[in-house]
Design an enzyme around this catalytic site. Structure first.
Site, PDB file in Angstrom:
ATOM      1  N   SER A 149       0.859  -1.180   0.000  1.00  0.00           N
ATOM      2  CA  SER A 149       0.000   0.000   0.000  1.00  0.00           C
ATOM      3  C   SER A 149       0.893   1.225   0.000  1.00  0.00           C
ATOM      4  O   SER A 149       2.063   1.161   0.393  1.00  0.00           O
ATOM      5  CB  SER A 149      -0.884  -0.006   1.253  1.00  0.00           C
ATOM      6  OG  SER A 149      -1.535   1.233   1.452  1.00  0.00           O
ATOM      7  N   TYR A 162      -1.972  -1.235  10.929  1.00  0.00           N
ATOM      8  CA  TYR A 162      -2.114  -1.514   9.497  1.00  0.00           C
ATOM      9  C   TYR A 162      -0.948  -0.939   8.705  1.00  0.00           C
ATOM     10  O   TYR A 162      -0.338  -1.630   7.872  1.00  0.00           O
ATOM     11  CB  TYR A 162      -3.435  -0.961   8.968  1.00  0.00           C
ATOM     12  CG  TYR A 162      -3.560  -1.086   7.467  1.00  0.00           C
ATOM     13  CD1 TYR A 162      -3.839  -2.319   6.885  1.00  0.00           C
ATOM     14  CD2 TYR A 162      -3.369   0.016   6.631  1.00  0.00           C
ATOM     15  CE1 TYR A 162      -3.922  -2.448   5.503  1.00  0.00           C
ATOM     16  CE2 TYR A 162      -3.457  -0.106   5.258  1.00  0.00           C
ATOM     17  CZ  TYR A 162      -3.736  -1.334   4.702  1.00  0.00           C
ATOM     18  OH  TYR A 162      -3.806  -1.471   3.343  1.00  0.00           O
TER      19      TYR A 162
END
Length: 268
Positions: A149, A162
């Site tokens: 990401s 995360y």
């Protein structure tokens, strides 16, 4: 493990996609099938996987095996690899896509959810890579794509765990790509920004400023990943804006970046 059309037999390359029941993983499965790959589709939802397997076998004359499994459980990835070995299935393309996030301040979020996130986003990805990449290297060919990401490039207040898991995925992928250089096996870290999928709802992100702008489509992100995989590119960042964010995060002082991320992610 089952296949929707066990009578189909042909010598096609085999791709394994985790988190294949929706979002980017589903789009990877569709594009790999269109390119002639047989598939192993892995996710928790058997019904969604079977519907996808039927769709892809009918549309592309490939074989799609369904594995309804929660890779977030300890040792599940090793069990999957052992099952593949028992069936004599050699994976040519590994798409480590399964993962999830959680929005909120660390002191308020549930520890069990964050430990499950680490198990899926980091441990299962590493475990499956260990088993399958060894076999790829021994054969002298293979491709791995790990879905990271843009979160991998900076700390992420309000999604602290995360962001940290995706930083691991990026670092791990780059290091593994360097180790395997010249072996015939490539490793790509795909680093998308916010993408239209079920991720936002699952992560409880609906109230964040982060997703109020235009988001990329899952098919668009998967296409970028497929192109990067074909070129053996170590890091792929879809979209010029996302690329700029990643580069800026590396240049600005770390404290400044962290404050900016907190501001962007704060609830509206």
């Amino acid at each position: 493990m089952s296949t929707a059309n066990a009578s189909l037999e042909k010598n096609a390359p085999l791709a394994l996609v985790t988190g294949a029941s929706g979002g980017i993983g589903l789009e990877f499965a569709r594009q790999l099938a269109a390119a002639g790959h047989d598939l192993v589709l892995v996710a928790r939802s058997e019904a969604k996987l079977r519907a996808l397997a039927d769709e892809l076998e009918s549309s592309h004359s490939i074989r799609a095996r369904v594995v309804a499994m929660d890779l977030g459980k300890p040792h599940a990835a090793s069990e999957l690899a052992a099952e593949l070995d028992a069936l004599g299935l050699a994976v040519d393309v590994l798409i480590n896509n399964a993962g999830f996030g959680l929005f909120g301040e660390f002191v308020d979020t549930e520890l069990d959810e964050e430990l499950a996130m680490i198990q899926l986003n980091i441990v299962a990805l590493t475990e499956l890579s260990k088993h399958l990449v060894r076999a790829m290297k021994a054969r002298g060919r293979g491709q791995v794509l790990n879905v990271a990401s843009t979160a991998a490039f900076q700390p992420g207040p309000l999604m602290a765990v995360y962001y940290a898991t995706k930083a691991y995925v990026l670092s791990f992928s780059e290091a593994l790509a360097a180790e395997l250089e010249g072996s015939g096996v490539s490793v790509t870290a795909l680093c998308p920004g916010p993408t239209t999928s079920g991720f936002q709802a699952a992560a409880q992100l609906e109230g964040s400023k982060l997703i109020k702008g235009k988001m990329a489509g899952a098919a668009e992100v998967a296409t970028h990943g497929m192109r990067a995989l074909a070129r053996g590119k170590a890091v792929a960042i879809p979209g010029a804006q996302n690329w700029m964010i990643a580069q800026t995060s590396r240049l600005l002082p770390r404290k400044t970046v962290t404050r900016l991320v907190k501001r962007v992610q704060a609830p509206v």
